[in-house]
Write a protein that holds these residues in place. Structure first.
Motif, mmCIF file in Angstrom:
data_model
loop_
_atom_site.group_PDB
_atom_site.id
_atom_site.type_symbol
_atom_site.label_atom_id
_atom_site.label_comp_id
_atom_site.label_asym_id
_atom_site.label_seq_id
_atom_site.Cartn_x
_atom_site.Cartn_y
_atom_site.Cartn_z
ATOM 1 N N ALA A 121 -0.918 -18.521 2.932
ATOM 2 C CA ALA A 121 0.444 -18.045 3.228
ATOM 3 C C ALA A 121 1.126 -17.583 1.950
ATOM 4 O O ALA A 121 1.808 -16.546 1.937
ATOM 5 N N GLY A 122 0.939 -18.318 0.878
ATOM 6 C CA GLY A 122 1.542 -17.937 -0.398
ATOM 7 C C GLY A 122 0.978 -16.639 -0.951
ATOM 8 O O GLY A 122 1.733 -15.803 -1.467
ATOM 9 N N MET A 123 -0.326 -16.470 -0.865
ATOM 10 C CA MET A 123 -0.946 -15.222 -1.350
ATOM 11 C C MET A 123 -0.412 -14.020 -0.565
ATOM 12 O O MET A 123 -0.068 -12.999 -1.143
ATOM 13 N N GLU A 124 -0.347 -14.158 0.748
ATOM 14 C CA GLU A 124 0.191 -13.083 1.579
ATOM 15 C C GLU A 124 1.676 -12.871 1.268
ATOM 16 O O GLU A 124 2.151 -11.735 1.188
ATOM 17 N N GLY A 125 2.395 -13.963 1.068
ATOM 18 C CA GLY A 125 3.813 -13.868 0.727
ATOM 19 C C GLY A 125 4.038 -13.109 -0.568
ATOM 20 O O GLY A 125 4.949 -12.272 -0.658
ATOM 21 N N PHE A 126 3.205 -13.365 -1.577
ATOM 22 C CA PHE A 126 3.325 -12.639 -2.844
ATOM 23 C C PHE A 126 3.001 -11.159 -2.665
ATOM 24 O O PHE A 126 3.676 -10.300 -3.220
ATOM 25 N N ARG A 127 1.965 -10.880 -1.899
ATOM 26 C CA ARG A 127 1.595 -9.477 -1.665
ATOM 27 C C ARG A 127 2.739 -8.731 -0.988
ATOM 28 O O ARG A 127 3.147 -7.657 -1.422
ATOM 29 N N VAL A 128 3.289 -9.329 0.057
ATOM 30 C CA VAL A 128 4.341 -8.679 0.836
ATOM 31 C C VAL A 128 5.629 -8.543 0.032
ATOM 32 O O VAL A 128 6.236 -7.467 -0.009
ATOM 33 N N THR A 129 6.071 -9.625 -0.611
ATOM 34 C CA THR A 129 7.339 -9.555 -1.334
ATOM 35 C C THR A 129 7.225 -8.690 -2.581
ATOM 36 O O THR A 129 8.188 -7.989 -2.932
ATOM 37 N N GLY A 130 6.076 -8.696 -3.240
ATOM 38 C CA GLY A 130 5.895 -7.819 -4.406
ATOM 39 C C GLY A 130 6.049 -6.357 -4.028
ATOM 40 O O GLY A 130 6.746 -5.591 -4.712
ATOM 41 N N LYS A 131 5.422 -5.980 -2.932
ATOM 42 C CA LYS A 131 5.530 -4.602 -2.448
ATOM 43 C C LYS A 131 6.970 -4.297 -2.007
ATOM 44 O O LYS A 131 7.508 -3.228 -2.319
ATOM 45 N N ALA A 132 7.595 -5.237 -1.314
ATOM 46 C CA ALA A 132 8.972 -5.027 -0.835
ATOM 47 C C ALA A 132 9.946 -4.872 -2.006
ATOM 48 O O ALA A 132 10.860 -4.042 -1.951
ATOM 49 N N ILE A 133 9.758 -5.649 -3.051
ATOM 50 C CA ILE A 133 10.618 -5.539 -4.239
ATOM 51 C C ILE A 133 10.495 -4.152 -4.852
ATOM 52 O O ILE A 133 11.503 -3.518 -5.187
ATOM 53 N N GLU A 134 9.272 -3.674 -5.000
ATOM 54 C CA GLU A 134 9.080 -2.330 -5.569
ATOM 55 C C GLU A 134 9.699 -1.258 -4.680
ATOM 56 O O GLU A 134 10.328 -0.318 -5.176
ATOM 57 N N GLU A 135 9.524 -1.369 -3.368
ATOM 58 C CA GLU A 135 10.143 -0.413 -2.444
ATOM 59 C C GLU A 135 11.658 -0.453 -2.545
ATOM 60 O O GLU A 135 12.320 0.584 -2.553
ATOM 61 N N TRP A 136 12.222 -1.653 -2.631
ATOM 62 C CA TRP A 136 13.670 -1.811 -2.722
ATOM 63 C C TRP A 136 14.197 -1.146 -3.984
ATOM 64 O O TRP A 136 15.221 -0.455 -3.958
ATOM 65 N N LYS A 137 13.496 -1.349 -5.113
ATOM 66 C CA LYS A 137 13.909 -0.722 -6.371
ATOM 67 C C LYS A 137 13.924 0.800 -6.243
ATOM 68 O O LYS A 137 14.872 1.453 -6.681
ATOM 69 N N LYS A 138 12.880 1.357 -5.634
ATOM 70 C CA LYS A 138 12.821 2.811 -5.439
ATOM 71 C C LYS A 138 13.944 3.291 -4.530
ATOM 72 O O LYS A 138 14.551 4.333 -4.775
ATOM 73 N N GLU A 139 14.228 2.528 -3.471
ATOM 74 C CA GLU A 139 15.326 2.883 -2.570
ATOM 75 C C GLU A 139 16.657 2.878 -3.312
ATOM 76 O O GLU A 139 17.487 3.771 -3.118
ATOM 77 N N GLN A 140 16.858 1.881 -4.167
ATOM 78 C CA GLN A 140 18.111 1.798 -4.931
ATOM 79 C C GLN A 140 18.229 2.957 -5.911
ATOM 80 O O GLN A 140 19.296 3.552 -6.051
ATOM 81 N N GLU A 141 17.137 3.284 -6.574
ATOM 82 C CA GLU A 141 17.151 4.408 -7.509
ATOM 83 C C GLU A 141 17.423 5.719 -6.782
ATOM 84 O O GLU A 141 18.173 6.563 -7.272
ATOM 85 N N ALA A 142 16.830 5.887 -5.600
ATOM 86 C CA ALA A 142 17.050 7.106 -4.809
ATOM 87 C C ALA A 142 18.510 7.230 -4.382
ATOM 88 O O ALA A 142 19.040 8.337 -4.295
#
Length: 163
Positions: A121-142
């Motif tokens: 669960a933790g490994m999947e959680g890191f994969r998902v949240t890491g990707k979501a954080i990067e997407e969020w940063k790009k959305e904020q920059e856009a």
């Protein structure tokens, strides 16, 4: 002492709570995401779930005093990680960032969940949240809003903002 309300009074109360829930969903998950979810509920069967989510979760729980939005978001991250609910985890990760959670806080929540709920669960959680954080940063920059830290505000201030 039991109070008897008319069906019309009950319906009006539910509409108020549902509308407050939709406003809170907009604030946390973003108008685009919420509108997409509401639009996808294009039949009575699906619409009832969206109404329930807006009413019961967002209107009745997220608008309660006692916990700040950031705290509610961090709790959701731990629970969604533990339950392996990846799509909802990604959405709530972005909401947590919007509510003032830092990457460090999100990381620590997922580590805590991994410790108590298991490494898969933790490994999947890191994969998902890491990707979501990067997407969020790009959305904020856009949007031109940058990725600076956000600060949460209390319920009193949120209520003032609505006036």
């Amino acid at each position: 002492m039991a109070v008897n309300y008319t069906p019309e009074e009950v319906q009006k109360a539910r509409e108020v709570i549902r509308n407050e829930g939709i406003k809170m969903r907009y604030k946390v998950a973003g108008k685009e995401y919420v509108d997409r979810a509401l639009k996808a509920a294009n039949n009575d069967f699906a619409r009832s779930m969206q109404e329930y989510v807006s009413e019961a979760c967002w209107g009745s729980i997220w608008t309660r005093p006692g916990l700040e939005l950031k705290t509610r978001s961090l709790l959701n991250l731990a629970m969604l990680c533990a339950l392996n609910r990846s799509a909802e985890l990604a959405t709530h990760c972005k909401g947590a960032l919007t509510n003032g959670a830092s990457e460090v806080e999100i990381r620590e929540v997922i580590l805590q969940a991994a410790c108590y709920c298991g490494m898969p669960a933790g490994m999947e959680g890191f994969r998902v949240t890491g990707k979501a954080i990067e997407e969020w940063k790009k959305e904020q920059e856009a949007k031109g809003t940058g990725v600076e830290e956000h600060t949460d505000i209390g319920l009193d201030q949120r209520l003032k903002d609505d006036e």
